[in-house]
Design a protein around this motif. Structure first.
Motif, PDB file in Angstrom:
ATOM      1  N   ILE A 217       0.837  -1.194   0.000  1.00 21.67           N
ATOM      2  CA  ILE A 217       0.000   0.000   0.000  1.00 21.67           C
ATOM      3  C   ILE A 217       0.874   1.246   0.000  1.00 21.67           C
ATOM      4  CG2 ILE A 217      -0.188   0.023   2.532  1.00 21.67           C
ATOM      5  CD1 ILE A 217      -3.118   1.026   2.155  1.00 21.67           C
ATOM      6  N   GLY A 218       0.478   2.234  -0.784  1.00 22.45           N
ATOM      7  CA  GLY A 218       1.156   3.519  -0.812  1.00 22.45           C
ATOM      8  C   GLY A 218       0.471   4.468   0.145  1.00 22.45           C
ATOM      9  N   LEU A 258       1.778  -6.346   4.751  1.00 26.44           N
ATOM     10  CA  LEU A 258       1.901  -5.444   3.611  1.00 26.44           C
ATOM     11  C   LEU A 258       3.235  -4.710   3.560  1.00 26.44           C
ATOM     12  CD1 LEU A 258      -1.618  -3.742   3.545  1.00 26.44           C
ATOM     13  CD2 LEU A 258      -0.815  -5.739   2.247  1.00 26.44           C
ATOM     14  N   LEU A 259       3.773  -4.554   2.344  1.00 22.80           N
ATOM     15  CA  LEU A 259       4.829  -3.589   2.116  1.00 22.80           C
ATOM     16  C   LEU A 259       4.223  -2.195   2.177  1.00 22.80           C
ATOM     17  CD1 LEU A 259       6.988  -4.974  -0.844  1.00 22.80           C
ATOM     18  CD2 LEU A 259       7.338  -5.264   1.613  1.00 22.80           C
ATOM     19  N   ILE A 260       5.027  -1.218   2.600  1.00 24.87           N
ATOM     20  CA  ILE A 260       4.554   0.150   2.783  1.00 24.87           C
ATOM     21  C   ILE A 260       5.410   1.080   1.930  1.00 24.87           C
ATOM     22  CG2 ILE A 260       4.231   2.014   4.446  1.00 24.87           C
ATOM     23  CD1 ILE A 260       3.998  -0.255   6.607  1.00 24.87           C
ATOM     24  N   PHE A 261       4.759   1.807   1.023  1.00 25.86           N
ATOM     25  CA  PHE A 261       5.471   2.697   0.105  1.00 25.86           C
ATOM     26  C   PHE A 261       5.467   4.127   0.637  1.00 25.86           C
ATOM     27  CE2 PHE A 261       5.708   0.488  -4.245  1.00 25.86           C
ATOM     28  CZ  PHE A 261       5.724  -0.781  -3.685  1.00 25.86           C
ATOM     29  N   LEU A 262       6.659   4.729   0.660  1.00 25.45           N
ATOM     30  CA  LEU A 262       6.829   6.114   1.093  1.00 25.45           C
ATOM     31  C   LEU A 262       7.042   6.991  -0.131  1.00 25.45           C
ATOM     32  CD1 LEU A 262       9.420   5.529   3.988  1.00 25.45           C
ATOM     33  CD2 LEU A 262       6.923   5.342   4.097  1.00 25.45           C
ATOM     34  N   SER A 263       6.264   8.076  -0.217  1.00 22.95           N
ATOM     35  CA  SER A 263       6.366   8.984  -1.360  1.00 22.95           C
ATOM     36  C   SER A 263       6.985  10.307  -0.918  1.00 22.95           C
ATOM     37  CB  SER A 263       4.981   9.230  -1.965  1.00 22.95           C
ATOM     38  OG  SER A 263       4.073   9.677  -0.965  1.00 22.95           O
ATOM     39  N   GLY A 264       7.661  10.990  -1.846  1.00 24.86           N
ATOM     40  CA  GLY A 264       8.429  12.172  -1.506  1.00 24.86           C
ATOM     41  C   GLY A 264       7.712  13.483  -1.728  1.00 24.86           C
ATOM     42  N   LEU A 265       8.462  14.565  -1.588  1.00 26.72           N
ATOM     43  CA  LEU A 265       7.919  15.909  -1.727  1.00 26.72           C
ATOM     44  C   LEU A 265       7.826  16.332  -3.186  1.00 26.72           C
ATOM     45  CD1 LEU A 265       8.317  15.944   1.350  1.00 26.72           C
ATOM     46  CD2 LEU A 265       9.219  18.275   1.142  1.00 26.72           C
ATOM     47  N   ASN A 297      11.879  -3.852   7.382  1.00 27.88           N
ATOM     48  CA  ASN A 297      12.013  -4.629   6.138  1.00 27.88           C
ATOM     49  C   ASN A 297      10.708  -4.669   5.352  1.00 27.88           C
ATOM     50  OD1 ASN A 297      10.546  -6.287   7.855  1.00 27.88           O
ATOM     51  ND2 ASN A 297      11.599  -8.163   7.237  1.00 27.88           N
ATOM     52  N   LYS A 298       9.871  -3.655   5.572  1.00 21.06           N
ATOM     53  CA  LYS A 298       8.609  -3.543   4.832  1.00 21.06           C
ATOM     54  C   LYS A 298       8.522  -2.233   4.043  1.00 21.06           C
ATOM     55  CE  LYS A 298       6.229  -7.297   5.961  1.00 21.06           C
ATOM     56  NZ  LYS A 298       5.636  -8.201   4.945  1.00 21.06           N
TER      57      LYS A 298
END
Length: 422
Positions: A217-218, A258-265, A297-298
């Motif tokens: 999930i993002g 779940l993997l966790i997606f980090l989004s930038g500025l 590790n996610k």
């Protein structure tokens, strides 16, 4: 999605298909799909057997005014997923709006019906008309089917066809995204309640436990500086980190698989301080995996790129590297898997042959970096007030029946998928 200031996107999680492969005199059996939960290891994503994963997929919007996946008035869910599968892709980035979850809570835990959703978004004349078209193409639904049940059906069909689902919190208020004055830009903006955001992430992560196909999930699509308002003064890396930790914890506590997606500025165009371990200004703190106890590790980084006017491939590649793809290399202070979850361009006979599209088609497979192209949709139920809006960047034609640019699909997209997943 792409910036509105421009003229006018789980990526697939790949592994070899489950097969019996000879090994000496014995047969070695691969674990059945999806072989999760999946984790990260340095720059790689790995399945439960420890096999590296690669991602190649497409954005399927579901976060606009109606708040269900687009295109269902023209084609069945099974038909659309089969088209994605025919490209060799093995994942979708499926977008949703926090408003959908807010309305479930406001209604005592009951989701809105399709009848109400279409009428609310398209009006009392066109709403029922388009709903009837959806029901004709997808007879498993009725007017009383709920929005989230449509998401369930998409996830189920993806599981049936071995397509991974990456959920993306695209926006708070269900509408076309994104601009700096849409009220959805930054935590505290007009429609962007931080509390409702973490609640919505937790709800969808928990609900997704029933989706065999859901792998990640993002947390938020394209964080950006608001044009005005109180939230504008908090637009910085320090604030970003505070909320990304909250969002990640909300997801992990609800669904630890779940993997966790980090989004930038800046519309998710750069994550440089995270990768290089520099100060998250205006404070002096730095990103640390220790701030994500038990699930370091996610974490995956996601970036968007719409440098469609690029004329030099080396310059474009250098920009991608410094903006975050450096995390794939040993020179990064913090190594992560990195995904280009949105890129795209006009679907015609020639644009794909230009520097931007051809450069990404070679660069991403060479890095074994995951990606989602923007966008699958040939049209939208409604976009920025225009109903049945035609999407010139869509892989599919207006009625979602064929490829808008067969020359691109056959000449570049299918080879790009194959080279990424090989």
């Amino acid at each position: 999605m792409r910036l509105v200031t421009i003229v006018a996107g789980l990526v697939g999680l790949s592994r070899a298909a489950p097969t019996n492969q000879p090994h000496g005199d014995a047969l070695v059996t691969r674990a059945p799909w999806p072989n999760g939960p999946i984790v990260t290891s340095g720059r790689w994503i790995r399945d439960a057997s420890g096999t590296n994963l690669t991602y190649a997929g497409v954005n399927w919007p579901g976060a606009a005014d109606v708040m269900i996946p687009e295109g269902l008035q023209y084609q069945s869910i099974a038909t659309i997923v089969s088209k994605i599968k025919s490209l060799g892709m093995n994942a979708i980035r499926l977008t949703f709006a926090i408003q959908m979850v807010d309305e479930i809570y406001a209604n005592g835990g009951k989701d809105m019906t399709l009848q109400k959703a279409f009428t609310q978004a398209l009006g009392s004349t066109n709403g029922p008309k388009v709903l009837n078209q959806v029901l004709a193409k997808n007879p498993q639904f009725t007017a009383s089917t709920t929005r989230l049940q449509v998401f369930d059906a998409v996830a189920a069909e993806c599981a049936k066809q071995h397509i991974f689902v990456h959920l993306d919190n695209h926006i708070s208020k269900g509408m076309w995204c994104c601009s700096t004055d849409d009220g959805n830009s930054w935590w505290g903006d007009t429609y962007f309640s931080a509390a409702n955001w973490t609640r919505g992430l937790a709800y969808m992560a928990n609900h997704g436990k029933q989706w065999t196909s859901l792998m990640s999930i993002g947390l938020r699509n394209e964080p950006r500086e608001p044009t005005s308002g109180a939230a504008k003064s908090t637009y910085n890396w320090q604030t970003w980190y505070t909320y990304m930790k909250q969002g990640a914890e909300a997801v992990h506590s609800s669904n630890p698989d779940l993997l966790i997606f980090l989004s930038g500025l800046s519309f998710d165009t750069f994550l440089t301080p995270v990768v290089r371990g520099t100060a998250l200004t205006p404070g002096t703190g730095k990103f640390s995996f220790n701030d994500f106890p038990g699930y370091a590790n996610k974490l995956v980084l996601e970036l968007h790129n719409y440098e469609t006017s690029a004329t030099n491939c080396n310059n474009l590649q250098n920009n991608l590297y410094k903006n975050g793809f450096q995390a794939l290399t040993s020179s990064a202070v913090n190594q992560f898997p990195v995904m280009l979850t949105e890129f795209g361009f006009q679907m015609d006979a020639s644009t794909w042959k230009g520097t931007y599209a051809s450069c990404l088609a070679s660069y991403l497979p060479a890095q074994k970096a995951g990606w989602f192209i923007w966008v699958l949709a040939g049209s939208y139920y409604i976009r920025s007030g225009t109903q049945d809006y035609d999407e010139g960047w869509g892989l599919l034609t207006h009625d979602w029946s064929a490829w808008r640019s067969p020359s691109y699909v056959n000449g570049a997209l299918i080879p790009m998928v194959k080279n990424t997943l090989s």
